[in-house]
Write a protein that holds these residues in place. Sequence first.
Motif, PDB file in Angstrom:
ATOM      1  N   LEU A   1     -29.879 -10.673 -35.160  1.00 46.37           N
ATOM      2  CA  LEU A   1     -29.700 -12.171 -34.643  1.00 46.37           C
ATOM      3  C   LEU A   1     -28.426 -12.667 -35.418  1.00 46.37           C
ATOM      4  O   LEU A   1     -28.388 -12.663 -36.600  1.00 46.37           O
ATOM      5  CB  LEU A   1     -31.058 -12.942 -34.960  1.00 46.37           C
TER       6      LEU A   1
ATOM      7  N   ALA B   1     -26.546 -16.510 -34.368  1.00 46.70           N
ATOM      8  CA  ALA B   1     -26.096 -17.711 -33.777  1.00 46.70           C
ATOM      9  C   ALA B   1     -24.616 -18.052 -33.506  1.00 46.70           C
ATOM     10  O   ALA B   1     -23.835 -18.510 -32.457  1.00 46.70           O
ATOM     11  CB  ALA B   1     -26.787 -18.950 -34.234  1.00 46.70           C
TER      12      ALA B   1
ATOM     13  N   TRP C   1     -23.563  -8.655 -26.034  1.00 44.25           N
ATOM     14  CA  TRP C   1     -24.648  -9.127 -26.531  1.00 44.25           C
ATOM     15  C   TRP C   1     -26.023  -9.191 -25.810  1.00 44.25           C
ATOM     16  O   TRP C   1     -25.629  -9.149 -24.540  1.00 44.25           O
ATOM     17  CB  TRP C   1     -24.552 -10.612 -27.009  1.00 44.25           C
ATOM     18  N   ASN C   2     -27.115  -9.285 -26.363  1.00 46.33           N
ATOM     19  CA  ASN C   2     -28.185  -9.357 -25.694  1.00 46.33           C
ATOM     20  C   ASN C   2     -28.739  -8.283 -24.881  1.00 46.33           C
ATOM     21  O   ASN C   2     -29.490  -8.646 -23.817  1.00 46.33           O
ATOM     22  CB  ASN C   2     -28.017 -10.811 -24.868  1.00 46.33           C
TER      23      ASN C   2
ATOM     24  N   VAL D   1     -28.505 -10.237 -30.508  1.00 48.55           N
ATOM     25  CA  VAL D   1     -28.834 -11.221 -29.825  1.00 48.55           C
ATOM     26  C   VAL D   1     -28.081 -12.493 -30.586  1.00 48.55           C
ATOM     27  O   VAL D   1     -27.988 -12.846 -31.748  1.00 48.55           O
ATOM     28  CB  VAL D   1     -30.431 -11.371 -30.095  1.00 48.55           C
ATOM     29  N   GLN D   2     -27.426 -13.059 -29.619  1.00 51.44           N
ATOM     30  CA  GLN D   2     -26.719 -14.155 -29.931  1.00 51.44           C
ATOM     31  C   GLN D   2     -27.631 -15.734 -29.768  1.00 51.44           C
ATOM     32  O   GLN D   2     -27.852 -15.989 -28.563  1.00 51.44           O
ATOM     33  CB  GLN D   2     -25.299 -14.513 -29.265  1.00 51.44           C
ATOM     34  N   GLN D   3     -28.234 -16.141 -30.657  1.00 53.24           N
ATOM     35  CA  GLN D   3     -29.419 -16.990 -30.522  1.00 53.24           C
ATOM     36  C   GLN D   3     -29.854 -17.467 -31.937  1.00 53.24           C
ATOM     37  O   GLN D   3     -29.708 -16.603 -32.996  1.00 53.24           O
ATOM     38  CB  GLN D   3     -30.583 -16.409 -29.778  1.00 53.24           C
ATOM     39  N   LYS D   4     -30.061 -18.744 -31.837  1.00 58.43           N
ATOM     40  CA  LYS D   4     -30.603 -19.450 -33.185  1.00 58.43           C
ATOM     41  C   LYS D   4     -31.970 -18.749 -33.214  1.00 58.43           C
ATOM     42  O   LYS D   4     -32.886 -18.701 -32.407  1.00 58.43           O
ATOM     43  CB  LYS D   4     -30.746 -20.903 -33.326  1.00 58.43           C
TER      44      LYS D   4
ATOM     45  N   ASP E   1     -35.046 -20.618 -31.538  1.00 59.17           N
ATOM     46  CA  ASP E   1     -35.082 -20.282 -30.049  1.00 59.17           C
ATOM     47  C   ASP E   1     -35.584 -19.094 -29.834  1.00 59.17           C
ATOM     48  O   ASP E   1     -35.850 -18.759 -28.699  1.00 59.17           O
ATOM     49  CB  ASP E   1     -33.578 -20.714 -29.521  1.00 59.17           C
ATOM     50  N   TYR E   2     -35.667 -17.982 -30.732  1.00 57.88           N
ATOM     51  CA  TYR E   2     -35.919 -16.865 -30.527  1.00 57.88           C
ATOM     52  C   TYR E   2     -37.226 -16.357 -30.222  1.00 57.88           C
ATOM     53  O   TYR E   2     -38.067 -16.973 -31.410  1.00 57.88           O
ATOM     54  CB  TYR E   2     -35.122 -15.920 -31.625  1.00 57.88           C
TER      55      TYR E   2
END
Length: 231
Positions: free
Chosen positions: A91, A93, A127-128, A142-145, A148-149
């Motif tokens: 992960l 962000a 990504w993702n 995964v480009q996410q905080k 939020d994951y």
Amino acid sequence: MGKTIELMNTGDGSHTLLNTEMNETYHSRHGALRESQHVFINKGLNHFIDTYPKADTIDIFEMGLGTGLNLILTLQSALSFPNLHFNYTTLEAYPLEPELLDQLNYLDFLKDDKLNALFKKMHQLNWNEWHEVLPNFRLKKVQQKLEDYQQAEASIDLIYYDAFAPNKQAELWTLETMRKISNMLRPKGVLVTYCAKGQLKRDLKSLALTVETLEGPPGKAEMVRASKLSG
């Protein structure tokens, strides 16, 4: 987080990056490579493999891709265990710019052309989505905080928790965040982190994890390994 990221040398000669807005480095100033190898590989991955030698698959979740140092060291290990299948979710962000990644000197230490190619490839992958990086290694960035994951509960064997320090990003170290992380672990799953704060250890114990305070990497007295030994 802004773009105020600077390259700097650490105590073992390997690079880290300094976020000048936070005055926080991505790795230990005492030695980036030594820290990652000690905390995440030796006390995390190697411990899991030694404890469960009959495992044929390991699902790893990394909080904080950052420079990719933990990932490339795990890929190095995967080359030594061709019969163990790795599913690695990481992960991040705020992905780093390619020109910064190109300056990192980790490959000077690893001295392996295959790892050199893998390091470049892993940072270029989309990504993702899942990618087969090696015959026994699947990777999903995964480009996410973290807040939020969503990860399925009881689906991870090993967690590398490599977020910025509690005094820099306190929201990533709260009891509720640790509960979310703990819920990802399968029975017998393991979490490792460089952080050894008393509050973190108390929170992990309150979540029914077995907490070990281990010798830390050079420059740091302690680190933490937590295991979900009960179902």
